[in-house]
Write a protein that holds these residues in place. Structure first.
Motif, PDB file in Angstrom:
ATOM      1  N   ALA A 114       0.819  -1.212   0.000  1.00 34.46           N
ATOM      2  CA  ALA A 114       0.000   0.000   0.000  1.00 34.46           C
ATOM      3  C   ALA A 114       0.853   1.262   0.000  1.00 34.46           C
ATOM      4  CB  ALA A 114      -0.938   0.007   1.211  1.00 34.46           C
ATOM      5  N   ASP A 115       2.161   1.105   0.136  1.00 37.83           N
ATOM      6  CA  ASP A 115       3.092   2.240   0.146  1.00 37.83           C
ATOM      7  C   ASP A 115       2.689   3.250   1.217  1.00 37.83           C
ATOM      8  OD1 ASP A 115       5.248   3.808  -0.624  1.00 37.83           O
ATOM      9  OD2 ASP A 115       4.094   4.905  -2.134  1.00 37.83           O
ATOM     10  N   ILE A 116       2.595   2.765   2.462  1.00 42.60           N
ATOM     11  CA  ILE A 116       2.272   3.640   3.595  1.00 42.60           C
ATOM     12  C   ILE A 116       3.484   4.527   3.869  1.00 42.60           C
ATOM     13  CG2 ILE A 116       1.540   3.748   5.995  1.00 42.60           C
ATOM     14  CD1 ILE A 116      -0.525   2.475   4.127  1.00 42.60           C
ATOM     15  N   PHE A 117       3.322   5.825   3.775  1.00 41.14           N
ATOM     16  CA  PHE A 117       4.452   6.742   3.878  1.00 41.14           C
ATOM     17  C   PHE A 117       4.216   7.765   4.988  1.00 41.14           C
ATOM     18  CE2 PHE A 117       1.448   8.422   0.793  1.00 41.14           C
ATOM     19  CZ  PHE A 117       1.302   9.757   1.164  1.00 41.14           C
ATOM     20  N   PRO A 118       5.295   8.361   5.539  1.00 40.66           N
ATOM     21  CA  PRO A 118       5.139   9.391   6.574  1.00 40.66           C
ATOM     22  C   PRO A 118       4.295  10.553   6.065  1.00 40.66           C
ATOM     23  CG  PRO A 118       7.421   8.666   6.457  1.00 40.66           C
ATOM     24  CD  PRO A 118       6.716   8.051   5.275  1.00 40.66           C
ATOM     25  N   GLY A 119       3.288  10.919   6.831  1.00 36.11           N
ATOM     26  CA  GLY A 119       2.405  12.011   6.439  1.00 36.11           C
ATOM     27  C   GLY A 119       1.150  11.568   5.710  1.00 36.11           C
ATOM     28  N   ALA A 120       1.010  10.272   5.452  1.00 35.81           N
ATOM     29  CA  ALA A 120      -0.154   9.772   4.707  1.00 35.81           C
ATOM     30  C   ALA A 120      -1.424   9.859   5.537  1.00 35.81           C
ATOM     31  CB  ALA A 120       0.076   8.334   4.262  1.00 35.81           C
ATOM     32  N   ARG A 121      -2.547  10.036   4.853  1.00 37.13           N
ATOM     33  CA  ARG A 121      -3.877   9.964   5.461  1.00 37.13           C
ATOM     34  C   ARG A 121      -4.452   8.597   5.109  1.00 37.13           C
ATOM     35  NH1 ARG A 121      -6.557  14.646   6.865  1.00 37.13           N
ATOM     36  NH2 ARG A 121      -8.520  13.854   6.023  1.00 37.13           N
ATOM     37  N   VAL A 122      -4.655   7.770   6.138  1.00 42.30           N
ATOM     38  CA  VAL A 122      -5.007   6.368   5.937  1.00 42.30           C
ATOM     39  C   VAL A 122      -6.314   6.044   6.637  1.00 42.30           C
ATOM     40  CG1 VAL A 122      -4.268   3.972   6.274  1.00 42.30           C
ATOM     41  CG2 VAL A 122      -2.568   5.739   5.751  1.00 42.30           C
ATOM     42  N   VAL A 123      -7.166   5.304   5.952  1.00 42.96           N
ATOM     43  CA  VAL A 123      -8.404   4.776   6.530  1.00 42.96           C
ATOM     44  C   VAL A 123      -8.214   3.287   6.747  1.00 42.96           C
ATOM     45  CG1 VAL A 123     -10.817   4.175   6.034  1.00 42.96           C
ATOM     46  CG2 VAL A 123      -9.985   6.498   5.611  1.00 42.96           C
ATOM     47  N   GLU A 124      -8.602   2.809   7.949  1.00 50.47           N
ATOM     48  CA  GLU A 124      -8.497   1.391   8.297  1.00 50.47           C
ATOM     49  C   GLU A 124      -9.847   0.905   8.815  1.00 50.47           C
ATOM     50  OE1 GLU A 124      -6.349  -1.385  11.737  1.00 50.47           O
ATOM     51  OE2 GLU A 124      -6.726   0.760  12.038  1.00 50.47           O
ATOM     52  N   ALA A 125     -10.313  -0.229   8.284  1.00 48.23           N
ATOM     53  CA  ALA A 125     -11.560  -0.837   8.774  1.00 48.23           C
ATOM     54  C   ALA A 125     -11.455  -2.344   8.568  1.00 48.23           C
ATOM     55  CB  ALA A 125     -12.760  -0.276   7.989  1.00 48.23           C
ATOM     56  N   GLY A 126     -11.763  -3.199   9.601  1.00 48.90           N
ATOM     57  CA  GLY A 126     -11.992  -2.857  10.965  1.00 48.90           C
ATOM     58  C   GLY A 126     -10.700  -2.885  11.779  1.00 48.90           C
ATOM     59  N   VAL A 127     -10.835  -2.399  12.985  1.00 47.27           N
ATOM     60  CA  VAL A 127      -9.654  -2.180  13.814  1.00 47.27           C
ATOM     61  C   VAL A 127      -9.227  -3.425  14.591  1.00 47.27           C
ATOM     62  CG1 VAL A 127     -10.913  -1.399  15.853  1.00 47.27           C
ATOM     63  CG2 VAL A 127      -8.648  -0.476  15.380  1.00 47.27           C
ATOM     64  N   GLY A 128     -10.155  -4.374  14.803  1.00 47.28           N
ATOM     65  CA  GLY A 128      -9.799  -5.627  15.468  1.00 47.28           C
ATOM     66  C   GLY A 128      -9.217  -5.395  16.845  1.00 47.28           C
ATOM     67  N   SER A 129      -8.007  -5.941  17.076  1.00 47.93           N
ATOM     68  CA  SER A 129      -7.333  -5.779  18.370  1.00 47.93           C
ATOM     69  C   SER A 129      -6.266  -4.699  18.342  1.00 47.93           C
ATOM     70  CB  SER A 129      -6.702  -7.109  18.805  1.00 47.93           C
ATOM     71  OG  SER A 129      -7.698  -8.087  18.995  1.00 47.93           O
ATOM     72  N   GLY A 130      -6.110  -4.006  17.212  1.00 47.34           N
ATOM     73  CA  GLY A 130      -5.177  -2.890  17.134  1.00 47.34           C
ATOM     74  C   GLY A 130      -3.803  -3.226  16.606  1.00 47.34           C
ATOM     75  N   ALA A 131      -3.560  -4.473  16.206  1.00 48.50           N
ATOM     76  CA  ALA A 131      -2.227  -4.853  15.719  1.00 48.50           C
ATOM     77  C   ALA A 131      -1.856  -4.091  14.454  1.00 48.50           C
ATOM     78  CB  ALA A 131      -2.166  -6.361  15.473  1.00 48.50           C
ATOM     79  N   LEU A 132      -2.752  -4.077  13.466  1.00 45.71           N
ATOM     80  CA  LEU A 132      -2.456  -3.356  12.228  1.00 45.71           C
ATOM     81  C   LEU A 132      -2.427  -1.856  12.467  1.00 45.71           C
ATOM     82  CD1 LEU A 132      -1.889  -3.412   9.226  1.00 45.71           C
ATOM     83  CD2 LEU A 132      -4.361  -3.471   8.805  1.00 45.71           C
ATOM     84  N   SER A 133      -3.258  -1.363  13.377  1.00 45.31           N
ATOM     85  CA  SER A 133      -3.251   0.067  13.702  1.00 45.31           C
ATOM     86  C   SER A 133      -1.866   0.508  14.155  1.00 45.31           C
ATOM     87  CB  SER A 133      -4.276   0.383  14.795  1.00 45.31           C
ATOM     88  OG  SER A 133      -5.568  -0.011  14.430  1.00 45.31           O
ATOM     89  N   LEU A 134      -1.219  -0.307  14.987  1.00 39.22           N
ATOM     90  CA  LEU A 134       0.113   0.033  15.489  1.00 39.22           C
ATOM     91  C   LEU A 134       1.125   0.117  14.345  1.00 39.22           C
ATOM     92  CD1 LEU A 134       0.211  -2.091  18.749  1.00 39.22           C
ATOM     93  CD2 LEU A 134       0.469   0.402  18.603  1.00 39.22           C
ATOM     94  N   HIS A 135       1.056  -0.813  13.406  1.00 37.40           N
ATOM     95  CA  HIS A 135       1.968  -0.776  12.270  1.00 37.40           C
ATOM     96  C   HIS A 135       1.695   0.441  11.383  1.00 37.40           C
ATOM     97  CE1 HIS A 135       2.696  -5.054  13.322  1.00 37.40           C
ATOM     98  NE2 HIS A 135       3.853  -4.864  12.734  1.00 37.40           N
ATOM     99  N   LEU A 136       0.411   0.736  11.158  1.00 35.27           N
ATOM    100  CA  LEU A 136       0.062   1.884  10.322  1.00 35.27           C
ATOM    101  C   LEU A 136       0.496   3.192  10.972  1.00 35.27           C
ATOM    102  CD1 LEU A 136      -3.500   0.762   9.138  1.00 35.27           C
ATOM    103  CD2 LEU A 136      -1.414   0.839   7.756  1.00 35.27           C
ATOM    104  N   LEU A 137       0.307   3.304  12.283  1.00 41.74           N
ATOM    105  CA  LEU A 137       0.715   4.521  12.987  1.00 41.74           C
ATOM    106  C   LEU A 137       2.222   4.727  12.888  1.00 41.74           C
ATOM    107  CD1 LEU A 137      -1.571   4.238  16.131  1.00 41.74           C
ATOM    108  CD2 LEU A 137      -1.574   6.136  14.510  1.00 41.74           C
TER     109      LEU A 137
END
Length: 366
Positions: A114-137
């Motif tokens: 997905a080429d997640i880069f510093p400063g990106a605006r990202v939408v995530e659904a669903g959040v589950g237990s937060g594991a992917l949220s931590l990587h995205l942040l």
């Protein structure tokens, strides 16, 4: 990973004075991995008055506090333990879970594909237990913005607790909205204002249109699904929408190796299938995607062919056939989820943070 935790001490630990550190000497509030003589990992949170117990002896938390990261210490029986501050991948594998997590091998691929880069605006659904949220942040950095959406309040609470525990506080650039993505995304993010959309849900094809509306031209849509039928249904919906490039699908398998002297061979166990990733990029408005030139093939298919194994396609389609049970998901009872919420809130307090389930960064459509 074989992680277990055995702790004794304060029934209600007091929050650490400082947020967990990323490096330097170990202190109260830090998460620590203790590796014993047989290589077994024991993950604990250092708290005042705390103790780590195993059948091999005991270590007081105060004996660990102040040691440099990656130090060796002995327990009450003289056995040595290696104390390490966990990596992010270690943390997510040992943190409390409500929903199944996105494994580090897949999170790494999501950040790359997905080429997640510093400063990106990202939408995530669903959040589950937060594991992917931590990587995205971590990927978007302090200048980016993560908008997470979750249908179930309990899962959102667990994710908030885990993220606060890892970060030491709730990140200011992260919001969690409880509700259906199709209803809440348009009111949360302006059209064409989002760089990336990550969908980890039962039926991501239902959200293709709303994701396209939020994405800027060239933005990336990436979906994580568990089964072949979900993969096929998502790909067909992306094609039908006419709003994206041709979807690309993949899965990642990781096999470790035993390397010791002349004994060099693959491990007997491996992390094989966990899920599929499917990616596509948002087309500019009004753009007509050129047809791919293919040789004549016997694999041409019709709507009837798809309807024979995708239950909601065709005149007699039944969207209600897509249930968690139908795709093999294992649910947890409300009682178990409430217990996990309390566990993550306690976890956050131990780490010097408060996971505010009703905080200012939390929104609800209910």
């Amino acid at each position: 990973m074989d992680d277990s935790t055995s702790e004794a001490g304060n029934a209600e630990p007091t929050p650490a004075e400082h947020a967990p550190a990323a490096r330097g000497p170990l202190g109260y509030g830090d998460r620590v991995q203790l590796t014993g003589p047989k290589g077994r990992l024991n993950t604990i949170t250092l708290v005042p008055g705390g103790e780590f117990h195993s059948h091999r002896g005991m270590i007081r938390h105060e004996e660990i506090v102040g040691l440099p990261d990656a130090s060796v210490l002995t327990n009450s029986n003289g056995e040595e333990y290696l104390a390490l501050r966990p990596l992010l991948s270690d943390f997510v594998m040992s943190m409390p879970r409500g929903a199944a997590i996105v494994y580090p091998k897949d999170a790494a691929q999501i950040l790359s594909l997905a080429d997640i880069f510093p400063g990106a605006r990202v939408v995530e659904a669903g959040v589950g237990s937060g594991a992917l949220s931590l990587h995205l942040l971590r990927g978007i950095g302090s200048e980016g913005r993560l908008f997470s959406f979750e249908r179930r309040e309990e899962f959102a609470d667990i994710a908030r607790g885990n993220v606060a525990a890892f970060k030491g506080r709730a990140p200011e650039n992260w919001t969690v909205t409880v509700g259906d993505l199709q209803e809440t995304l348009p009111s949360t993010c302006e059209a064409a204002s989002v760089d990336r959309v990550v969908l980890d849900m039962l039926a991501p094809w239902e959200c293709v249109d709303v994701a396209a509306q939020a994405l800027a031209p060239g933005g990336v849509l990436i979906c994580y699904v568990a089964t072949v039928t979900q993969l096929s249904r998502t790909a067909e919906e992306i094609r039908r929408s006419g709003l994206f490039t041709h979807p690309q699908s993949s899965e990642t398998m990781v096999r470790g190796w035993h390397v010791e002297g002349l004994a060099v061979r693959p491990d007997h166990r491996m992390v094989a299938h966990t899920g599929f990733l499917i990616t596509a990029r948002r087309l500019a408005p009004g753009t007509q995607l050129p047809e791919l030139k293919r040789r004549a093939s016997k694999s041409e298919f019709t709507e009837e062919d798809l309807a024979s194994w995708l239950p909601d396609i065709g005149e007699q389609g039944d969207a209600g056939a897509w249930t968690p049970q139908a795709v093999g998901e294992r649910g947890k009872s409300d009682k178990v989820l409430r217990k996990k919420v309390r566990e993550t809130q306690r976890f956050a307090r131990e780490r010097g943070a408060e996971a505010d389930a009703e905080g200012g960064d939390a929104h609800s459509s209910r």
